[in-house]
Design a protein around this motif. Sequence first.
Motif, mmCIF file in Angstrom:
data_model
loop_
_atom_site.group_PDB
_atom_site.id
_atom_site.type_symbol
_atom_site.label_atom_id
_atom_site.label_comp_id
_atom_site.label_asym_id
_atom_site.label_seq_id
_atom_site.Cartn_x
_atom_site.Cartn_y
_atom_site.Cartn_z
ATOM 1 N N ALA A 142 -2.335 13.299 0.082
ATOM 2 C CA ALA A 142 -3.232 13.269 -1.072
ATOM 3 C C ALA A 142 -4.681 13.477 -0.655
ATOM 4 O O ALA A 142 -5.444 14.188 -1.319
ATOM 5 C CB ALA A 142 -3.085 11.939 -1.816
ATOM 6 N N VAL A 143 -5.080 12.871 0.458
ATOM 7 C CA VAL A 143 -6.453 13.041 0.945
ATOM 8 C C VAL A 143 -6.697 14.483 1.363
ATOM 9 O O VAL A 143 -7.734 15.070 1.043
ATOM 10 C CB VAL A 143 -6.740 12.063 2.109
ATOM 11 C CG1 VAL A 143 -8.044 12.409 2.804
ATOM 12 C CG2 VAL A 143 -6.763 10.641 1.598
ATOM 13 N N LYS A 184 2.118 9.879 2.507
ATOM 14 C CA LYS A 184 1.709 10.265 1.160
ATOM 15 C C LYS A 184 0.200 10.175 1.002
ATOM 16 O O LYS A 184 -0.432 11.003 0.351
ATOM 17 C CB LYS A 184 2.386 9.374 0.125
ATOM 18 C CG LYS A 184 3.859 9.618 -0.020
ATOM 19 C CD LYS A 184 4.445 8.757 -1.114
ATOM 20 C CE LYS A 184 5.934 8.995 -1.246
ATOM 21 N NZ LYS A 184 6.522 8.166 -2.291
ATOM 22 N N HIS A 185 -0.397 9.157 1.599
ATOM 23 C CA HIS A 185 -1.849 8.995 1.509
ATOM 24 C C HIS A 185 -2.561 10.154 2.193
ATOM 25 O O HIS A 185 -3.506 10.723 1.644
ATOM 26 C CB HIS A 185 -2.259 7.667 2.127
ATOM 27 C CG HIS A 185 -3.724 7.429 2.131
ATOM 28 N ND1 HIS A 185 -4.422 7.183 0.976
ATOM 29 C CD2 HIS A 185 -4.637 7.417 3.133
ATOM 30 C CE1 HIS A 185 -5.711 7.023 1.269
ATOM 31 N NE2 HIS A 185 -5.852 7.162 2.573
ATOM 32 N N ARG A 186 -2.108 10.510 3.385
ATOM 33 C CA ARG A 186 -2.733 11.624 4.104
ATOM 34 C C ARG A 186 -2.591 12.929 3.339
ATOM 35 O O ARG A 186 -3.508 13.746 3.304
ATOM 36 C CB ARG A 186 -2.120 11.761 5.490
ATOM 37 C CG ARG A 186 -2.592 10.727 6.455
ATOM 38 C CD ARG A 186 -2.072 10.984 7.841
ATOM 39 N NE ARG A 186 -2.494 9.915 8.731
ATOM 40 C CZ ARG A 186 -1.860 9.560 9.812
ATOM 41 N NH1 ARG A 186 -0.761 10.193 10.163
ATOM 42 N NH2 ARG A 186 -2.311 8.583 10.561
ATOM 43 N N THR A 197 0.822 -1.198 0.000
ATOM 44 C CA THR A 197 0.000 0.000 0.000
ATOM 45 C C THR A 197 0.863 1.257 0.000
ATOM 46 O O THR A 197 2.055 1.215 0.221
ATOM 47 C CB THR A 197 -0.925 0.039 1.236
ATOM 48 O OG1 THR A 197 -0.130 -0.107 2.402
ATOM 49 C CG2 THR A 197 -1.960 -1.058 1.169
ATOM 50 N N VAL A 198 0.224 2.355 -0.237
ATOM 51 C CA VAL A 198 0.896 3.653 -0.260
ATOM 52 C C VAL A 198 1.286 4.030 1.169
ATOM 53 O O VAL A 198 0.515 3.803 2.094
ATOM 54 C CB VAL A 198 -0.065 4.711 -0.846
ATOM 55 C CG1 VAL A 198 0.553 6.093 -0.810
ATOM 56 C CG2 VAL A 198 -0.477 4.331 -2.239
ATOM 57 N N VAL A 253 1.610 5.934 4.592
ATOM 58 C CA VAL A 253 0.565 6.724 5.249
ATOM 59 C C VAL A 253 0.760 8.217 5.028
ATOM 60 O O VAL A 253 -0.205 8.942 4.778
ATOM 61 C CB VAL A 253 0.527 6.389 6.759
ATOM 62 C CG1 VAL A 253 -0.459 7.280 7.488
ATOM 63 C CG2 VAL A 253 0.166 4.939 6.965
#
Length: 80
Positions: free
Chosen positions: A60-61, A56-58, A51-52, A54
Amino acid sequence: MISFITRNAVRLYAVAAALLALGAHYLPSLPVGLVLAAVAALLGLSVDSVTVPVGKHRAAVSEALYTPAPDRADISREVR
């Protein structure tokens, strides 16, 4: 050591899964609960290793959350 693990997480996962399968096959005296717990842990690692990250995910969100939605007219121009 940590950088090696982060660079090769999927490879290490594959080795661990292969060792678990070999152990379960050649050591039938292993408790079933132990094997099932190891399988569950490997499934959790599988999801984590592909998975990406965390951070980077945060990011992007957060960017998607605070970016205003485009107008319908803007979308129709982009499609054509």
